[in-house]
Write a protein that holds these residues in place. Structure first.
Motif, PDB file in Angstrom:
ATOM      1  N   ALA A  76      35.412  35.079  44.407  1.00 42.71           N
ATOM      2  CA  ALA A  76      36.106  36.340  44.107  1.00 42.71           C
ATOM      3  C   ALA A  76      37.050  36.168  42.926  1.00 42.71           C
ATOM      4  O   ALA A  76      37.104  37.013  42.025  1.00 42.71           O
ATOM      5  CB  ALA A  76      36.857  36.836  45.336  1.00 42.71           C
ATOM      6  N   ALA A  77      37.799  35.068  42.918  1.00 43.28           N
ATOM      7  CA  ALA A  77      38.730  34.800  41.816  1.00 43.28           C
ATOM      8  C   ALA A  77      37.985  34.641  40.497  1.00 43.28           C
ATOM      9  O   ALA A  77      38.383  35.202  39.474  1.00 43.28           O
ATOM     10  CB  ALA A  77      39.555  33.553  42.116  1.00 43.28           C
ATOM     11  N   LEU A  78      36.908  33.875  40.520  1.00 44.29           N
ATOM     12  CA  LEU A  78      36.149  33.645  39.292  1.00 44.29           C
ATOM     13  C   LEU A  78      35.436  34.915  38.831  1.00 44.29           C
ATOM     14  O   LEU A  78      35.343  35.174  37.625  1.00 44.29           O
ATOM     15  CB  LEU A  78      35.159  32.502  39.495  1.00 44.29           C
ATOM     16  N   ASN A  79      34.959  35.729  39.776  1.00 49.77           N
ATOM     17  CA  ASN A  79      34.331  36.998  39.398  1.00 49.77           C
ATOM     18  C   ASN A  79      35.342  37.945  38.767  1.00 49.77           C
ATOM     19  O   ASN A  79      35.012  38.682  37.839  1.00 49.77           O
ATOM     20  CB  ASN A  79      33.659  37.636  40.601  1.00 49.77           C
ATOM     21  N   PHE A  80      36.571  37.924  39.261  1.00 53.65           N
ATOM     22  CA  PHE A  80      37.635  38.715  38.632  1.00 53.65           C
ATOM     23  C   PHE A  80      37.816  38.289  37.180  1.00 53.65           C
ATOM     24  O   PHE A  80      37.882  39.127  36.275  1.00 53.65           O
ATOM     25  CB  PHE A  80      38.939  38.535  39.412  1.00 53.65           C
ATOM     26  N   MET A  81      37.885  36.985  36.945  1.00 53.17           N
ATOM     27  CA  MET A  81      38.106  36.482  35.591  1.00 53.17           C
ATOM     28  C   MET A  81      36.977  36.872  34.639  1.00 53.17           C
ATOM     29  O   MET A  81      37.206  37.042  33.448  1.00 53.17           O
ATOM     30  CB  MET A  81      38.246  34.955  35.611  1.00 53.17           C
ATOM     31  N   LYS A  82      35.769  37.036  35.169  1.00 49.70           N
ATOM     32  CA  LYS A  82      34.594  37.378  34.340  1.00 49.70           C
ATOM     33  C   LYS A  82      34.311  38.873  34.305  1.00 49.70           C
ATOM     34  O   LYS A  82      33.398  39.304  33.594  1.00 49.70           O
ATOM     35  CB  LYS A  82      33.359  36.655  34.878  1.00 49.70           C
ATOM     36  N   ASP A  83      35.046  39.670  35.073  1.00 49.30           N
ATOM     37  CA  ASP A  83      34.799  41.113  35.146  1.00 49.30           C
ATOM     38  C   ASP A  83      34.917  41.720  33.743  1.00 49.30           C
ATOM     39  O   ASP A  83      35.935  41.536  33.057  1.00 49.30           O
ATOM     40  CB  ASP A  83      35.810  41.753  36.092  1.00 49.30           C
ATOM     41  N   GLN A  84      33.889  42.430  33.321  1.00 51.49           N
ATOM     42  CA  GLN A  84      33.858  42.981  31.962  1.00 51.49           C
ATOM     43  C   GLN A  84      34.979  43.976  31.705  1.00 51.49           C
ATOM     44  O   GLN A  84      35.405  44.159  30.560  1.00 51.49           O
ATOM     45  CB  GLN A  84      32.493  43.611  31.674  1.00 51.49           C
ATOM     46  N   GLU A  85      35.478  44.610  32.755  1.00 49.48           N
ATOM     47  CA  GLU A  85      36.629  45.509  32.590  1.00 49.48           C
ATOM     48  C   GLU A  85      37.911  44.697  32.369  1.00 49.48           C
ATOM     49  O   GLU A  85      38.830  45.143  31.679  1.00 49.48           O
ATOM     50  CB  GLU A  85      36.777  46.394  33.828  1.00 49.48           C
ATOM     51  N   TYR A  86      37.973  43.501  32.927  1.00 48.31           N
ATOM     52  CA  TYR A  86      39.167  42.670  32.820  1.00 48.31           C
ATOM     53  C   TYR A  86      39.190  41.807  31.557  1.00 48.31           C
ATOM     54  O   TYR A  86      40.262  41.552  31.002  1.00 48.31           O
ATOM     55  CB  TYR A  86      39.297  41.770  34.057  1.00 48.31           C
ATOM     56  N   VAL A  87      38.051  41.357  31.086  1.00 44.86           N
ATOM     57  CA  VAL A  87      37.969  40.392  29.982  1.00 44.86           C
ATOM     58  C   VAL A  87      38.831  40.788  28.774  1.00 44.86           C
ATOM     59  O   VAL A  87      39.575  39.948  28.255  1.00 44.86           O
ATOM     60  CB  VAL A  87      36.504  40.115  29.585  1.00 44.86           C
ATOM     61  N   PRO A  88      38.809  42.038  28.293  1.00 45.87           N
ATOM     62  CA  PRO A  88      39.655  42.345  27.131  1.00 45.87           C
ATOM     63  C   PRO A  88      41.150  42.200  27.425  1.00 45.87           C
ATOM     64  O   PRO A  88      41.931  41.836  26.547  1.00 45.87           O
ATOM     65  CB  PRO A  88      39.306  43.779  26.763  1.00 45.87           C
ATOM     66  N   HIS A  89      41.544  42.442  28.674  1.00 47.74           N
ATOM     67  CA  HIS A  89      42.957  42.306  29.053  1.00 47.74           C
ATOM     68  C   HIS A  89      43.324  40.826  29.180  1.00 47.74           C
ATOM     69  O   HIS A  89      44.424  40.426  28.807  1.00 47.74           O
ATOM     70  CB  HIS A  89      43.229  43.069  30.350  1.00 47.74           C
ATOM     71  N   LEU A  90      42.402  40.020  29.688  1.00 51.60           N
ATOM     72  CA  LEU A  90      42.608  38.574  29.743  1.00 51.60           C
ATOM     73  C   LEU A  90      42.769  38.016  28.329  1.00 51.60           C
ATOM     74  O   LEU A  90      43.667  37.220  28.059  1.00 51.60           O
ATOM     75  CB  LEU A  90      41.440  37.901  30.455  1.00 51.60           C
ATOM     76  N   GLU A  91      41.909  38.451  27.436  1.00 49.55           N
ATOM     77  CA  GLU A  91      41.988  37.990  26.044  1.00 49.55           C
ATOM     78  C   GLU A  91      43.318  38.391  25.406  1.00 49.55           C
ATOM     79  O   GLU A  91      43.936  37.600  24.691  1.00 49.55           O
ATOM     80  CB  GLU A  91      40.806  38.530  25.240  1.00 49.55           C
ATOM     81  N   ALA A  92      43.771  39.619  25.690  1.00 47.08           N
ATOM     82  CA  ALA A  92      45.056  40.079  25.142  1.00 47.08           C
ATOM     83  C   ALA A  92      46.212  39.256  25.713  1.00 47.08           C
ATOM     84  O   ALA A  92      47.134  38.886  24.982  1.00 47.08           O
ATOM     85  CB  ALA A  92      45.257  41.557  25.440  1.00 47.08           C
ATOM     86  N   ARG A  93      46.141  38.962  27.025  1.00 50.54           N
ATOM     87  CA  ARG A  93      47.204  38.160  27.641  1.00 50.54           C
ATOM     88  C   ARG A  93      47.230  36.752  27.074  1.00 50.54           C
ATOM     89  O   ARG A  93      48.287  36.238  26.721  1.00 50.54           O
ATOM     90  CB  ARG A  93      47.036  38.095  29.162  1.00 50.54           C
ATOM     91  N   THR A  94      46.076  36.114  26.971  1.00 53.01           N
ATOM     92  CA  THR A  94      46.058  34.742  26.485  1.00 53.01           C
ATOM     93  C   THR A  94      46.439  34.671  25.001  1.00 53.01           C
ATOM     94  O   THR A  94      47.074  33.710  24.576  1.00 53.01           O
ATOM     95  CB  THR A  94      44.705  34.054  26.737  1.00 53.01           C
ATOM     96  N   LYS A  95      46.091  35.684  24.245  1.00 53.30           N
ATOM     97  CA  LYS A  95      46.459  35.722  22.825  1.00 53.30           C
ATOM     98  C   LYS A  95      47.939  36.045  22.650  1.00 53.30           C
ATOM     99  O   LYS A  95      48.583  35.532  21.737  1.00 53.30           O
ATOM    100  CB  LYS A  95      45.596  36.765  22.099  1.00 53.30           C
ATOM    101  N   GLY A  96      48.488  36.871  23.534  1.00 50.56           N
ATOM    102  CA  GLY A  96      49.856  37.350  23.383  1.00 50.56           C
ATOM    103  C   GLY A  96      50.882  36.650  24.260  1.00 50.56           C
ATOM    104  O   GLY A  96      51.977  37.173  24.463  1.00 50.56           O
ATOM    105  N   SER A  97      50.506  35.478  24.808  1.00 51.88           N
ATOM    106  CA  SER A  97      51.456  34.772  25.677  1.00 51.88           C
ATOM    107  C   SER A  97      51.116  33.292  25.758  1.00 51.88           C
ATOM    108  O   SER A  97      50.036  32.867  25.350  1.00 51.88           O
ATOM    109  CB  SER A  97      51.417  35.362  27.094  1.00 51.88           C
ATOM    110  N   VAL A  98      52.030  32.555  26.320  1.00 52.34           N
ATOM    111  CA  VAL A  98      51.749  31.199  26.764  1.00 52.34           C
ATOM    112  C   VAL A  98      51.541  31.330  28.266  1.00 52.34           C
ATOM    113  O   VAL A  98      52.446  31.779  28.989  1.00 52.34           O
ATOM    114  CB  VAL A  98      52.925  30.243  26.454  1.00 52.34           C
TER     115      VAL A  98
END
Length: 100
Positions: free
Chosen positions: A65-87
């Motif tokens: 479930a955790a890994l599927n969340f990380m790969k969710d296509q709706e979430y991926v752009p937000h993950l990318e924004a978080r990792t780009k905009g934070s430590v």
């Protein structure tokens, strides 16, 4: 078996934060997860200083479930924004006691 995501996040800029917060809870719930803590109210009481603006703890019904969340296509752009905009550091922890 349950798993926990434990994150520390320090935004480098806050441009991504509002959009992230607006959608992340819905996507977490879609994968059976729930926020246990998402807060700037924390203090380190042991070890070398590891500062972070936010500490986040999520509970998942399974590792998948955790890994599927990380790969969710709706979430991926937000993950990318978080990792780009934070430590950020994200730990996935199995809910078990190996020392028992």
């Amino acid at each position: 078996m349950s798993y926990y995501s434990v994150l520390d996040v320090t935004p480098a800029d806050d441009k991504w934060v509002a959009d992230y917060v607006a959608v992340s809870g819905k996507i977490v719930a879609k994968h059976g997860g729930k926020y246990l803590a998402r807060t700037a109210s924390h203090e380190q009481i042991e070890g070398n200083d590891q500062p972070a603006a936010l500490r986040i703890i999520l509970e998942w019904p399974s590792k998948e479930a955790a890994l599927n969340f990380m790969k969710d296509q709706e979430y991926v752009p937000h993950l990318e924004a978080r990792t780009k905009g934070s430590v950020s550091h994200h730990y996935l922890i199995e809910a078990k006691d190996d020392l028992a």
